[in-house]
Write a protein that holds these residues in place. Structure first.
Motif: not given
Length: 266
Positions: A108-111, A114-115, A129-130, A187-191
């Motif tokens: 759930x956090x990943x989804x 991303x949104x 990617x994240x 990485x998908x959040x940090x970049x």
């Protein structure tokens, strides 16, 4: 014949005019209702805390219930591994249940994150990617829990070979199989957090370092000596995800707000 019959402004053929007097197009996609807030899912902090808390409970609670007995390493002796699972099957069952439960809020956090990044204007592949990394990590964690649960079955405990096999599968999926895609999530959040200035620079760079360590931990599958990188990447990644859940803004600051904040910080 009356010329008004061919008048394009007649009541039959008349089209509504726009504010400038031209013909208004009728194929516009209706936008959200005025005053309606965009739906970006549940708040990130509770979801991140739930995932981390359930995973940590899966490590600590079995030790407490087992009187201090620690889950064996796959590099331990066969007698130690088989003896642990036969003597502490209930504790292993509790650990597998909590790990499976932890995989759900992680997905759930990943989804949701991303949104959130997309709504903040990030159109680069980073959020996707994240999201992929978070889903892969959640699936790997659920698989590891399933393998651990299978070891607790009485028909499996009667065969040492099956115990060793399922234990190795639980370690691979819960080790490198979980940590490496977890690094992709970080990485998908940090970049985008660094490039779009959505996160503090120190926090974003820390995430990139954690993600790099997680990527190197891939080699632990072939080089057992590098398995030490798994906890080094896993636990800082958990702490980073929780802090990112609090630091990531809900909306993009306007230029005037940024200027005011910069002026007040001088």
């Amino acid at each position: 014949m009356n010329e008004n019959a061919y008048d394009t402004n007649s009541a039959v053929g008349q089209r509504p005019s726009g504010p400038s007097g031209g013909v208004q197009t009728l194929d516009r996609v209706p936008g959200p209702a005025p005053g309606r807030r965009p739906q970006d899912g549940p708040p990130l902090p509770p979801v991140a805390i739930a995932a981390v808390a359930l995973f940590m409970a899966s490590l600590v609670l079995p030790i407490v219930l087992g009187g201090g007995a620690v889950y064996p390493s796959p590099f331990a002796s066969g007698e130690e591994i088989v003896g642990y699972f036969r003597d502490h099957s209930d504790q292993v069952l509790v650990a597998s249940l909590l790990q499976f439960a932890a995989s759900l809020p992680l997905a759930v956090f990943a989804a949701v994150v991303s949104v959130r990044l997309n709504r903040l204007g990030v159109q680069a592949p980073g959020p996707r990617i994240g999201f992929a990394g978070g889903i892969l990590a959640a699936v790997a964690l659920a698989m590891s829990a399933g393998f651990s649960w299978a070891v607790t079955r009485p028909e499996v405990l009667a065969h040492e070979e099956l115990i060793r096999l399922l234990h190795d599968l639980a370690f691979v999926t819960g080790g490198a199989g979980f940590v490496v895609p977890l690094g992709l999530l970080v990485a998908g959040i940090a970049v985008p957090g660094l490039l779009a200035r959505l996160l503090p620079r120190w926090h974003a760079w820390a995430g990139l370092v954690i993600a790099a360590v997680a990527m190197v931990a891939t080699l632990s599958v072939a080089l057992p000596g590098l398995s030490i990188l798994l906890p080094i990447a896993r636990f800082p990644a958990f702490a980073w995800i929780v802090s990112a859940a609090f630091l990531l803004p809900r909306r993009r600051a306007r230029r005037g707000e940024i200027t005011a904040n910069q002026g007040s910080s001088r």
